[in-house]
Scaffold this active site. Structure first.
Site, short mmCIF file in Angstrom:
data_model
loop_
_atom_site.label_atom_id
_atom_site.label_comp_id
_atom_site.label_asym_id
_atom_site.label_seq_id
_atom_site.Cartn_x
_atom_site.Cartn_y
_atom_site.Cartn_z
N HIS A 266 -56.68 0.03 -11.25
CA HIS A 266 -57.31 -0.51 -10.31
C HIS A 266 -58.08 -1.75 -10.60
O HIS A 266 -58.13 -2.89 -9.70
CB HIS A 266 -58.16 0.34 -9.78
CG HIS A 266 -57.51 1.37 -8.60
ND1 HIS A 266 -57.42 0.81 -7.32
CD2 HIS A 266 -57.02 2.64 -8.78
CE1 HIS A 266 -56.86 1.78 -6.53
NE2 HIS A 266 -56.60 2.85 -7.30
N GLU A 334 -64.62 11.12 -9.88
CA GLU A 334 -63.78 10.82 -8.49
C GLU A 334 -62.56 11.73 -8.46
O GLU A 334 -62.44 12.53 -7.54
CB GLU A 334 -63.76 9.66 -8.29
CG GLU A 334 -62.79 9.24 -7.05
CD GLU A 334 -62.53 7.61 -7.02
OE1 GLU A 334 -62.35 7.28 -5.85
OE2 GLU A 334 -62.55 6.95 -7.93
N HIS A 335 -61.72 11.43 -9.16
CA HIS A 335 -60.40 12.27 -9.40
C HIS A 335 -60.42 13.12 -10.62
O HIS A 335 -60.52 12.62 -11.73
CB HIS A 335 -59.10 11.00 -9.32
CG HIS A 335 -59.29 10.22 -8.19
ND1 HIS A 335 -58.48 10.52 -7.08
CD2 HIS A 335 -59.66 8.79 -7.95
CE1 HIS A 335 -58.69 9.15 -6.32
NE2 HIS A 335 -59.56 8.43 -6.97
N HIS A 427 -99.91 24.62 18.48
CA HIS A 427 -98.59 25.67 18.21
C HIS A 427 -99.05 27.22 18.49
O HIS A 427 -98.39 27.89 19.34
CB HIS A 427 -98.32 25.83 16.54
CG HIS A 427 -97.44 24.46 16.15
ND1 HIS A 427 -98.01 23.10 16.30
CD2 HIS A 427 -96.39 24.35 15.57
CE1 HIS A 427 -97.46 22.32 15.71
NE2 HIS A 427 -96.25 23.17 15.24
#
Length: 444
Positions: A266, A334-335, A427
């Site tokens: 890549h 990632e992978h 409340h």
């Protein structure tokens, strides 16, 4: 030129050396953050004119301020430019991605009766606007269009857009436009890098401001997302590619080498390791890589060599599969590919990974393009706490509650006690007999 693939022997490494193997290129964004700030400011102040100027400066692309948006003609020309076989590939892949994300969609609303008359649940609604970032600097990536735009459409985002850097001809990549139309998105804009992130964070005369941006990008993109996080939701961290091939003694070393090169090609900023407890597998893979380089382009060889011979890649030899798996979980890739005759035996031990692809016939390339699950995955160790891009990233949950009078009578005393303990007068008053008095005698 001789290239030596790194071989790291895991057990004798010092703590510092082991930690060094876990670092990614996006770990130190400081220099990029300083550089993206003036780009962001220029787009904020100059809008389309700044985008056109940066397209010429950074992308070497002749883009004019009035030609940033893709036109219908651009889409039609893209279909004409692409061969029929590639269009069919995009249709096949898009269909698988769409089917996966349709199956992933949660029910629109659910309510559970917590006690008689007391209901609580969630309503799921799409985010109003999302920008899908599609990189182009190191190639063209219609697969990223599929992975980012299709779940946006499936989730029901009413105004999804795509931003992507223009090419040297001033045009958007043809396959990117075809994939966008197949996804159901025709609002595509010529702006990438930090300037593209700034465009969707602030909006320009042409590019609409968006609430969120998704998709992978360079450190420039990651840095811009970080700087603009108070203006736009930056989505999951999705920086430069990274992968681990986890192989035991039953793996084929040459196949492991083949798959190790997938994410390494890549770019020089990628990270890729083969992690194995089998020296024979490590040696076979190391010997095979030069053979596979002969079948790759010079650019892809250079990218993968920079990774596998540099500080963020190579082969990691562990003493045992337990030690190898511990490294994988610390790295949180990632992978992750598990290459083994029985990959299922290791699946339960993997806690941290963006995706797990099992067996010799499930390379990352299958997951990247045609399998169906999203290939936009958390990087830089974010897989320890983050998940793959999904329809959930394009939707938000709104909590829903409904209490009847009978249910109120059951749960109000508990809430009132809580309110008094924490010192919230209003409340407590809202849960006291004052409520019945406000409704009138006996309440309603």
């Amino acid at each position: 030129m001789s290239r030596q693939i790194n071989l790291h022997i895991l057990s004798p490494l010092s703590v510092e050396a082991r930690a060094g193997l876990l670092k990614r290129s996006e770990a130190d964004l400081g220099p990029f953050i300083a550089k993206v700030r003036p780009i962001i400011e220029a787009v904020r102040d100059g809008g389309d004119a700044a985008l056109a100027r940066f397209a010429r400066e950074f992308d070497k692309s002749p883009v004019e301020p009035d030609a940033i948006a893709a036109t219908t003609r651009d889409f039609d020309d893209a279909f004409d430019a692409l061969d029929d076989e590639m269009i069919e590939v995009l249709k096949f892949s898009s269909d698988n991605v769409r089917r996966f994300h349709e199956a992933q969609m949660p029910e629109e609303m659910w309510l559970k009766e917590m006690h008689p008359g007391v209901y609580a649940g969630d309503r799921v609604v799409p985010i109003d606007s999302v920008a899908c970032y599609v990189p182009r600097g190191k190639g063209s990536f219609p697969s990223v269009v599929m992975m980012t735009a299709i779940p946006a459409v499936v989730a029901g985002v009413p105004k999804p857009i795509i931003i992507t850097p223009p090419g040297p001809d001033g045009k958007i990549d043809a396959a990117t436009l075809v994939a966008a139309r197949l996804a159901g998105v025709e609002r595509v804009y010529k702006c990438g890098g930090a300037q593209g992130v700034a465009a969707v964070a602030y909006g320009t005369e042409t590019v609409p401001r968006c609430l969120k941006i998704v998709g992978p990008g360079s450190p420039w993109v990651v840095a811009a997302k970080q700087v603009l996080a108070d203006r736009i939701d930056p989505g999951i961290p999705a920086g430069p590619s990274e992968s681990i091939i986890l192989a035991d003694e039953t793996a084929n070393g040459r196949v492991s080498a083949l798959d190790l090169l997938i994410e390494a090609e890549h770019g020089s900023d990628s990270s890729a390791y083969l992690v194995t407890s089998a020296r024979e597998v490590a040696e076979a893979a190391r010997a095979a890589i030069p053979d596979f380089w002969k079948e790759m382009s010079e650019q892809r060889v250079q990218f993968s060599a920079d990774v596998l011979c540099g500080p963020r890649g190579g082969i990691v030899l562990a003493d045992s599969m337990d030690e190898a798996i511990a490294f994988v979980n610390d790295y949180a890739p990632e992978h992750l590919e598990i290459q083994a005759k029985d990959p299922h035996q290791y699946l339960g031990s993997i806690r941290n990974a963006g995706e797990i692809l099992m067996g010799e016939h499930t390379p990352v390339a299958i997951g990247n393009f045609v399998l169906g699950p999203n290939a936009v995955l958390p990087t830089n160790g974010a897989a320890r706490t983050r998940s793959p891009l999904s329809v959930f990233d394009y939707t938000k949950r709104i909590s829903v509650g409904y209490v009847t009078k009978a249910g109120y009578d059951r749960v109000a005393p508990y809430a009132r006690k809580f309110a008094r303990y924490e010192g919230f007068d209003a409340h407590g008053n809202a849960l006291s007999p004052m409520r019945d008095e406000a409704f009138g005698s006996g309440g309603s």
